[in-house]
Design a protein around this motif. Sequence first.
Motif, mmCIF file in Angstrom:
data_model
loop_
_atom_site.group_PDB
_atom_site.id
_atom_site.type_symbol
_atom_site.label_atom_id
_atom_site.label_comp_id
_atom_site.label_asym_id
_atom_site.label_seq_id
_atom_site.Cartn_x
_atom_site.Cartn_y
_atom_site.Cartn_z
ATOM 1 N N LEU A 235 38.323 57.697 31.441
ATOM 2 C CA LEU A 235 39.759 57.462 31.551
ATOM 3 C C LEU A 235 39.974 56.572 32.766
ATOM 4 O O LEU A 235 39.671 56.968 33.904
ATOM 5 C CB LEU A 235 40.491 58.796 31.704
ATOM 6 N N MET A 236 40.474 55.353 32.530
ATOM 7 C CA MET A 236 40.503 54.347 33.588
ATOM 8 C C MET A 236 41.942 53.922 33.873
ATOM 9 O O MET A 236 42.662 53.481 32.975
ATOM 10 C CB MET A 236 39.649 53.142 33.172
ATOM 11 N N ASP A 237 42.358 54.092 35.125
ATOM 12 C CA ASP A 237 43.735 53.800 35.514
ATOM 13 C C ASP A 237 43.784 52.519 36.331
ATOM 14 O O ASP A 237 43.540 52.540 37.544
ATOM 15 C CB ASP A 237 44.307 54.978 36.318
ATOM 16 N N GLU A 238 44.055 51.418 35.674
ATOM 17 C CA GLU A 238 44.116 50.101 36.319
ATOM 18 C C GLU A 238 42.947 49.868 37.262
ATOM 19 O O GLU A 238 43.140 49.512 38.442
ATOM 20 C CB GLU A 238 45.424 49.954 37.102
ATOM 21 N N PRO A 239 41.735 50.052 36.770
ATOM 22 C CA PRO A 239 40.598 50.013 37.690
ATOM 23 C C PRO A 239 40.385 48.651 38.339
ATOM 24 O O PRO A 239 39.848 48.569 39.427
ATOM 25 C CB PRO A 239 39.405 50.372 36.794
ATOM 26 N N PHE A 240 40.833 47.586 37.662
ATOM 27 C CA PHE A 240 40.572 46.250 38.201
ATOM 28 C C PHE A 240 41.851 45.593 38.733
ATOM 29 O O PHE A 240 41.896 44.393 38.989
ATOM 30 C CB PHE A 240 39.941 45.363 37.114
ATOM 31 N N GLY A 241 42.892 46.400 38.878
ATOM 32 C CA GLY A 241 44.206 45.864 39.226
ATOM 33 C C GLY A 241 44.269 45.173 40.579
ATOM 34 O O GLY A 241 45.089 44.294 40.786
ATOM 35 N N ALA A 242 43.387 45.560 41.500
ATOM 36 C CA ALA A 242 43.458 44.990 42.843
ATOM 37 C C ALA A 242 42.509 43.808 43.024
ATOM 38 O O ALA A 242 42.414 43.266 44.122
ATOM 39 C CB ALA A 242 43.133 46.072 43.875
ATOM 40 N N LEU A 243 41.828 43.418 41.973
ATOM 41 C CA LEU A 243 40.807 42.372 42.114
ATOM 42 C C LEU A 243 41.371 40.996 41.789
ATOM 43 O O LEU A 243 42.314 40.859 41.003
ATOM 44 C CB LEU A 243 39.628 42.686 41.174
ATOM 45 N N ASP A 244 40.776 39.968 42.366
ATOM 46 C CA ASP A 244 41.184 38.605 42.034
ATOM 47 C C ASP A 244 40.758 38.292 40.599
ATOM 48 O O ASP A 244 39.929 39.003 40.006
ATOM 49 C CB ASP A 244 40.570 37.614 43.017
ATOM 50 N N ALA A 245 41.331 37.213 40.060
ATOM 51 C CA ALA A 245 41.176 36.940 38.626
ATOM 52 C C ALA A 245 39.714 36.794 38.207
ATOM 53 O O ALA A 245 39.286 37.330 37.165
ATOM 54 C CB ALA A 245 41.956 35.677 38.262
ATOM 55 N N GLN A 246 38.920 36.092 39.017
ATOM 56 C CA GLN A 246 37.537 35.876 38.619
ATOM 57 C C GLN A 246 36.730 37.175 38.669
ATOM 58 O O GLN A 246 35.986 37.506 37.738
ATOM 59 C CB GLN A 246 36.890 34.828 39.526
ATOM 60 N N THR A 247 36.911 37.935 39.754
ATOM 61 C CA THR A 247 36.195 39.211 39.871
ATOM 62 C C THR A 247 36.627 40.152 38.751
ATOM 63 O O THR A 247 35.821 40.888 38.189
ATOM 64 C CB THR A 247 36.475 39.859 41.247
ATOM 65 N N ALA A 249 37.634 39.344 35.734
ATOM 66 C CA ALA A 249 36.984 38.955 34.479
ATOM 67 C C ALA A 249 35.515 39.379 34.482
ATOM 68 O O ALA A 249 34.980 39.849 33.461
ATOM 69 C CB ALA A 249 37.103 37.446 34.271
ATOM 70 N N GLU A 250 34.869 39.252 35.631
ATOM 71 C CA GLU A 250 33.468 39.686 35.731
ATOM 72 C C GLU A 250 33.363 41.190 35.488
ATOM 73 O O GLU A 250 32.451 41.668 34.804
ATOM 74 C CB GLU A 250 32.910 39.357 37.120
ATOM 75 N N MET A 251 34.317 41.932 36.048
ATOM 76 C CA MET A 251 34.288 43.388 35.872
ATOM 77 C C MET A 251 34.556 43.789 34.416
ATOM 78 O O MET A 251 33.992 44.760 33.912
ATOM 79 C CB MET A 251 35.310 44.053 36.796
ATOM 80 N N GLN A 252 35.422 43.030 33.765
ATOM 81 C CA GLN A 252 35.672 43.319 32.338
ATOM 82 C C GLN A 252 34.390 43.132 31.533
ATOM 83 O O GLN A 252 34.033 43.961 30.688
ATOM 84 C CB GLN A 252 36.767 42.401 31.803
ATOM 85 N N ASP A 253 33.685 42.015 31.799
ATOM 86 C CA ASP A 253 32.425 41.772 31.087
ATOM 87 C C ASP A 253 31.403 42.855 31.410
ATOM 88 O O ASP A 253 30.674 43.328 30.528
ATOM 89 C CB ASP A 253 31.868 40.395 31.457
#
Length: 315
Positions: A235-247, A249-253
């Motif tokens: 269960l993930m609550d905006e886990p990448f919300g604080a990251l810059d766009a490139q990071t 996208a890397e985290m999504q991959d």
Amino acid sequence: MSLTQADARTSPGAAAHPARHGARLALRGVRLGHRGNAVLDGVDLTVEPGEVLAVVGPSGCGKSTLLRTLAGLLPPLDGVVEQDGAPVRGPGADRALVFQDDALLPWRTVRANVELPLAVGRSRGPSGEERAPRPSRASGPDGDGQGGDGQGGDGQGGDGQSGDGQSGVPGRTGRSPVFDLSRAARRARRRTAAQWLEQVGLDGHAHKFPHQLSGGQRQRVQLARALAARPRAVLMDEPFGALDAQTRAEMQDLLVDVLAGTGATVVFVTHDVDEALFLGDRVALLGTAQVVPVPNPRDRGASYAGLRQQIINSL
Ligand SMILES: Nc1ncnc2c1ncn2[C@@H]1O[C@H](COP(=O)(O)OP(=O)(O)OP(=O)(O)O)[C@@H](O)[C@H]1O
């Protein structure tokens, strides 16, 4: 609001790992909120095993509340929350949480943070005795995640510098089976943590403390920690919300990569419409109580002008 069976082709790792399937999570007629105040009412929602459900909605509509209710952290005001048909009555090791906020323990090293759920999730027999850890499988992180579950007691240092942390355990000169098992379990935990850190691209960072890492690296540690204990739902609550766009996208991959083979069910709250459309098999629009399927999840080349607009309109 209801979800039906996810497309088996898009279930992460379902084919690769048929024996280890994700949990089916369901909300049935649920009214959810805080201290008697309802945030959402009449919610009927099923998340199928291995499915990734992205959740979007306007600020304050109840996304985090929904996630906490699914996690068992917040009891529903009415209705039933189920995992595989059984009522959820509290948090469970089967359901891991990942937050946007850095939830790592600052006094533990990266490796000790990843080991934490393995130590906490020690298995005990019916009368409370420590049980032997299951034999580890050497097929990578997914293969031996439970191997380290057998014993806890790694102390707060958690880096193997401390003792076994089990009162009454004989010392080196008088080893009992319990002592040997504990050592084996600690090694298994360490091995599992190392494998997961490698999986998220952080081998070489195991002995650092969280403050010595970048924001993206800390999120990688959170991901490794969440998956190390082989939860059946994440269960993930905006886990990448604080990251810059490139990071981001890397985290999504990376998330797509590391989920492959786990079969875990994922509920992913986000404010980012493109993130929802990339990761989700379906997207739940809490603002309009709709759930829409995504034709080609996790395909960077896919574009959904109409669907994207529908989601934006719901916000
Ligand atoms: N601990 C709490 N006690 C009481 N009310 C709360 C609590 N947490 C949240 N709320 C209220 O519940 C409602 C839903 O909050 P929630 O955090 O679930 O929204 P959200 O959709 O996740 O918002 P955001 O997108 O801004 O993060 C809000 O009105 C909020 O003020």
